[in-house]
Design a protein around this motif. Structure first.
Motif, PDB file in Angstrom:
ATOM      1  N   SER A  58       0.787  -1.129   0.061  1.00  0.00           N
ATOM      2  CA  SER A  58      -0.063   0.340   0.290  1.00  0.00           C
ATOM      3  C   SER A  58       1.121   1.387  -0.151  1.00  0.00           C
ATOM      4  O   SER A  58       0.450   2.250  -0.760  1.00  0.00           O
ATOM      5  CB  SER A  58      -1.029   0.068   1.375  1.00  0.00           C
ATOM      6  N   THR A  62       0.445   4.231  -2.415  1.00  0.00           N
ATOM      7  CA  THR A  62       0.233   5.663  -2.478  1.00  0.00           C
ATOM      8  C   THR A  62       1.354   5.763  -3.121  1.00  0.00           C
ATOM      9  O   THR A  62       1.031   7.741  -4.066  1.00  0.00           O
ATOM     10  CB  THR A  62      -0.173   5.225  -0.600  1.00  0.00           C
ATOM     11  N   GLU A  63       2.760   5.883  -2.671  1.00  0.00           N
ATOM     12  CA  GLU A  63       3.828   6.872  -3.299  1.00  0.00           C
ATOM     13  C   GLU A  63       3.976   7.291  -4.641  1.00  0.00           C
ATOM     14  O   GLU A  63       3.919   7.846  -5.545  1.00  0.00           O
ATOM     15  CB  GLU A  63       5.252   6.346  -3.053  1.00  0.00           C
ATOM     16  N   GLU A  66       1.168   9.848  -5.614  1.00  0.00           N
ATOM     17  CA  GLU A  66       1.155  10.933  -5.171  1.00  0.00           C
ATOM     18  C   GLU A  66       2.218  11.363  -6.022  1.00  0.00           C
ATOM     19  O   GLU A  66       2.310  12.815  -6.226  1.00  0.00           O
ATOM     20  CB  GLU A  66       2.104  10.862  -3.660  1.00  0.00           C
ATOM     21  N   ARG A  72      -5.818   7.367 -10.894  1.00  0.00           N
ATOM     22  CA  ARG A  72      -6.605   6.641 -11.127  1.00  0.00           C
ATOM     23  C   ARG A  72      -7.168   6.246 -12.239  1.00  0.00           C
ATOM     24  O   ARG A  72      -7.579   7.673 -12.990  1.00  0.00           O
ATOM     25  CB  ARG A  72      -7.666   6.359 -10.122  1.00  0.00           C
TER      26      ARG A  72
END
Length: 150
Positions: A58, A62-63, A66, A72
């Motif tokens: 996760s 997430t990285e 970011e 997405r």
């Protein structure tokens, strides 16, 4: 990768997007969603079993979001798409680190995304050439590029 939505131009993150260099850019891509969902289901089972693995996976994803390396997918951009399955690999000597692998060699209808991409020139240096250049100067520089291929 959404081929129709990858157009030249600046993005919010300041990076530049270019189209994928495909052999035949007019040929429709095979349907890959079912295969990717199957891989995602198998990954989900592993994530449920191992909490530490889930936390590391996760954090990596997430990285990626970011930093703008991934984005997405919206419902509006799901035509002529190649879904890239991914999975995590843990090396025995580094069990606290999960390396996420994006599997572009995964075959769908006998072809993979790697098969569809144009090949560039061979940029690999020969070992002999590297050793000769290494011995030829006063200084040698090395580097470690963590996220080069993402």
């Amino acid at each position: 990768m959404d081929r129709d939505n990858i157009e030249g131009g600046r993005t919010v993150w300041g990076s530049y997007k270019v189209p994928l260099p495909l052999h035949d850019h007019l040929r429709p891509l095979p349907e890959t969603k079912d295969i990717a969902l199957h891989h995602m289901h198998n990954l989900g089972k592993k994530l449920v079993k191992d909490g530490a693995y889930t936390k590391q996976y996760s954090a990596f994803m997430t990285e990626m979001l970011e930093k703008g390396y991934a984005e997405r997918v919206t419902a509006a951009s799901q035509e002529n798409v190649w879904y890239i399955p991914h999975f995590g690999v843990q090396q025995p000597d580094k069990p606290s680190r999960v390396c996420v692998v994006f599997d572009c060699a995964n075959k769908v209808e006998g072809t993979s995304l790697n098969d569809l991409l144009l090949r560039g020139p061979d940029m690999m240096n020969s070992l002999l050439g590297v050793l000769v250049k290494f011995r030829g100067g006063l200084f040698t520089y090395t580097g470690d590029i963590n996220t080069m291929f993402y």
